[in-house]
Design a protein around this motif. Structure first.
Motif, mmCIF file in Angstrom:
data_model
loop_
_atom_site.group_PDB
_atom_site.id
_atom_site.type_symbol
_atom_site.label_atom_id
_atom_site.label_comp_id
_atom_site.label_asym_id
_atom_site.label_seq_id
_atom_site.Cartn_x
_atom_site.Cartn_y
_atom_site.Cartn_z
ATOM 1 N N TRP A 1 -16.022 6.028 8.107
ATOM 2 C CA TRP A 1 -15.932 6.782 6.858
ATOM 3 C C TRP A 1 -16.815 8.028 6.916
ATOM 4 N N CYS B 1 -7.920 3.968 9.011
ATOM 5 C CA CYS B 1 -8.852 4.826 8.266
ATOM 6 C C CYS B 1 -9.496 5.865 9.169
ATOM 7 N N GLY C 1 -16.115 10.660 4.345
ATOM 8 C CA GLY C 1 -15.788 11.430 3.139
ATOM 9 C C GLY C 1 -16.725 11.183 1.992
ATOM 10 N N THR D 1 -0.998 7.348 -0.893
ATOM 11 C CA THR D 1 -1.515 7.285 0.483
ATOM 12 C C THR D 1 -2.344 8.516 0.841
ATOM 13 N N SER D 2 -2.283 9.565 -0.007
ATOM 14 C CA SER D 2 -3.102 10.750 0.279
ATOM 15 C C SER D 2 -4.560 10.537 -0.116
ATOM 16 N N ASP D 3 -4.811 9.514 -0.905
ATOM 17 C CA ASP D 3 -6.191 9.187 -1.288
ATOM 18 C C ASP D 3 -6.768 8.231 -0.254
ATOM 19 N N PRO D 4 -7.750 8.669 0.535
ATOM 20 C CA PRO D 4 -8.260 7.819 1.625
ATOM 21 C C PRO D 4 -8.963 6.555 1.147
ATOM 22 N N ARG D 5 -9.269 6.468 -0.157
ATOM 23 C CA ARG D 5 -9.973 5.294 -0.666
ATOM 24 C C ARG D 5 -9.048 4.098 -0.879
ATOM 25 N N ASN D 6 -7.775 4.350 -1.011
ATOM 26 C CA ASN D 6 -6.856 3.275 -1.387
ATOM 27 C C ASN D 6 -6.660 2.247 -0.273
ATOM 28 N N LEU D 7 -6.590 2.700 0.985
ATOM 29 C CA LEU D 7 -6.369 1.740 2.071
ATOM 30 C C LEU D 7 -7.545 0.775 2.228
ATOM 31 N N TYR E 1 0.835 -1.203 0.000
ATOM 32 C CA TYR E 1 0.000 0.000 0.000
ATOM 33 C C TYR E 1 0.869 1.252 0.000
ATOM 34 N N TYR E 2 1.881 1.289 0.861
ATOM 35 C CA TYR E 2 2.740 2.474 0.944
ATOM 36 C C TYR E 2 3.688 2.585 -0.246
#
Length: 563
Positions: A158, A561, A160, A124-130, A118-119
């Motif tokens: 969540w 998250c 957002g 990592t600035s997109d909260p959807r990716n994690l 993931y990193y």
């Protein structure tokens, strides 16, 4: 013909919703039976059938889909908890500790590899990716309950806008996850230079030298210890400090059923039952074994197997029932879930046990009436216990737990709460007079219905955006990451288990299947081995692994998250 059109298009009608779920689940189940290279996806194909339905806008109101998803999840994880509960805590004993440590290592490495990818590979600035990577993690190790727990937890934290459909990541990683587990297991054979014939012979040798501590054994003994003459049976048991059952005793050629007050005399002959490991000490203390077989002779005493179906007997110890002194009969062994247990005085009976009772036929008939011995009673699941457990589980899962530095309190939620409570009820429910017994078919039925409802709901909700995510988004990256999440932990921990702990390859195959909670991998291991070693490894680590899989997926969402 407008009624047919309305049936398929009026999304808020009950008939449409029932039709939707009936089509998605039935199509998914039938397609899941198709095997590719000997492997089938089973009920998990319902997820893909739901995705197709959602893609073509064959759907239902979001509130209905969410309710069906959550209800199916609760039913599914609770039945899993009831199944693994009785063996959850015992799986840590003796050799199971090492196997569970290896399984914990696989679970931990799965999480670490996922976080590293993931990193390294995602923004990592997109909260959807994690959350999407958590879905990939669950798909990579084929753990649907983990997906359910993560989906439910995401709804807690969540904020957002529309939450990401993490089932998309799960669907991308799942097919190669099933294959990858088997491929990694096969790769270990070459990495560790394993000779299958040698491991087969090692298993046979272990079985020959095995001395199960709870396996019951019977023997005929003649009393020749003069120091015991005139002592009561209860006094002898206290003196020897070993538990045994004296089923029959012959005094001066006359056979009778002993009680706790029966007095031993020199020359008495007895038929004893005890744990195999205690047999030598008991014989040495009492006298010597003799060749006899009283069953071949006419005797007023009979042996009968009785089924425990009376709920009042649930959780009562054999010693507490006083069958020997009150009815003149003895319980010699207990069969529980196919395993013979020695009938010690401290052993607590559970509904569904089959007990072997020796004594006069009339007395055994009275004991049978007391224990129940009615098969029809076991044909019906104990619905009260199931829903009482779900009630407690939901309350328990709703308790907020505050951690320093985390703005949002953590909850076990609709997956973790019922799971924990179900495990405790399965292990200790008898202490609260809860009858937790359900037939295996009833448990599987409830579980499969819950799983099918959950998968169908998740698939339908994810279907609208699935194709665009896979084709135009990071779909192929999810597939590649999922494959790495699958194989790297198995190769690392499998090598350690083999090289450091000298674990048998067939046991290791079952351990890997259990740590990934993957039935297809277990079926493959059973087919290759032709023995019970994979099943032993699977059942030893499965309870803890399932618990950790569900909890870890949930905690990643809640802790990371929620930041």
């Amino acid at each position: 013909m407008d009624w047919i059109v309305n049936l398929f298009t009026q999304t808020d009608s009950v008939a449409h919703i029932v039709l939707l779920y009936a089509i998605v689940i039935s199509v998914g189940v039938y397609l899941g039976k198709i095997k590719f290279f000997g492997i089938s996806l089973g009920v998990t194909f319902v997820l893909f059938a739901g995705i197709v339905a959602g893609h073509f806008a064959f759907t239902a109101p979001t509130q209905i889909l969410t309710f069906m998803q959550d209800f199916g999840l609760i039913l599914f994880v609770f039945c899993i908890g009831l199944q693994v509960g009785p063996s959850f805590f015992s799986s840590f004993r003796e050799g199971g500790v090492t196997m569970n440590l290896i399984a914990v290592g696989i679970v931990a490495l799965n999480v670490l590899v996922m976080l590293a990818l993931y990193y390294l590979c995602f923004d990592t600035s997109d909260p959807r990716n994690l959350p999407m990577m958590v879905g990939v993690l669950c798909g990579a190790i084929t753990n649907t309950p983990g997906l359910g727990a993560a989906t439910e937890a995401l709804g807690q934290v969540w904020s957002g806008g529309t939450a990401p459909q993490i089932a998309t990541g799960y669907a991308c990683a799942y097919p190669l996850g099933v294959v990858g587990i088997i491929l990694a297991t096969l790769a270990l054979k070459y990495i560790c230079s394993i000779n299958e014939e040698e491991d087969q012979l090692a298993l046979q040798k272990e079985e020959e030298n095995a001395n199960p501590k709870v396996a019951p054994t019977s023997m005929y003994v003649q009393m020749s210890n003069a120091a015991l003459a005139g002592k009561k049976l209860l006094e002898v048991k206290d003196m020897i400090n070993r538990d045994f059952v004296c089923a029959r005793i012959k005094k001066n050629g006359v056979e009778e059923t002993p009680t706790r007050d029966t007095i031993f005399e020199l020359g008495d002959q007895m038929k004893l039952y005890c744990a195999e490991i205690d047999s030598e000490a008991i014989v040495a203390f009492l006298g010597h074994t003799i060749d006899a077989n009283w069953e071949k002779k006419t005797s007023p005493l009979v042996s009968r197997r009785i089924l425990v179906t009376q709920s009042k007997m649930n959780g009562k110890s054999i010693g507490h029932l006083h069958f020997s002194s009150v009815y003149g009969v003895n319980i010699t062994r207990v069969n529980r879930a196919g395993l013979d247990l020695f009938a010690s005085q401290k052993l607590r009976l559970q509904v569904g046990d089959r007990v072997t009772v020796v004594g006069p036929e009339e007395s055994i008939t009275r004991v049978a009436a007391k224990l129940g011995d009615q098969m029809k009673r076991l044909d019906h699941p104990n619905i009260a216990t199931i829903f009482v457990g779900i009630l407690i589980g939901i309350v328990f899962g709703s308790i907020p737990i505050a951690f320093p530095g985390i703005p949002t309190p953590v909850k076990l939620g609709l997956a973790g709460g019922p799971l924990c409570v179900a495990i405790l009820i399965g292990a200790y429910g008898y202490k609260a007079k809860l009858v937790t017994y359900t037939t295996m078919s009833a448990n599987l039925m409830l579980r499969e219905v819950g799983l099918a409802l959950f998968l169908a709901s998740v698939g339908i909700k994810a279907g609208a955006n699935f194709l665009s995510t896979v084709v135009n988004g990071d779909g192929m990256m999810y597939v590649a990451c999922g494959f790495l999440i699958t194989i790297l932990p198995i190769l690392i921990m499998g090598t350690i288990a083999r090289m450091k702990y000298k674990m048998n390859y067939y046991t290791l195959m079952g351990l890997i299947a259990g740590s990934t909670t993957d039935p297809p991998a277990l079926a493959f291991a059973n087919q290759v081995s032709g023995n019970d070693a994979p099943a032993v490894g699977y059942s030893t680590v499965y309870p803890l692994s399932m618990f950790l899989r569900i909890l870890s997926a949930q905690l990643i969402i809640l802790l990371l998250c929620g930041l």
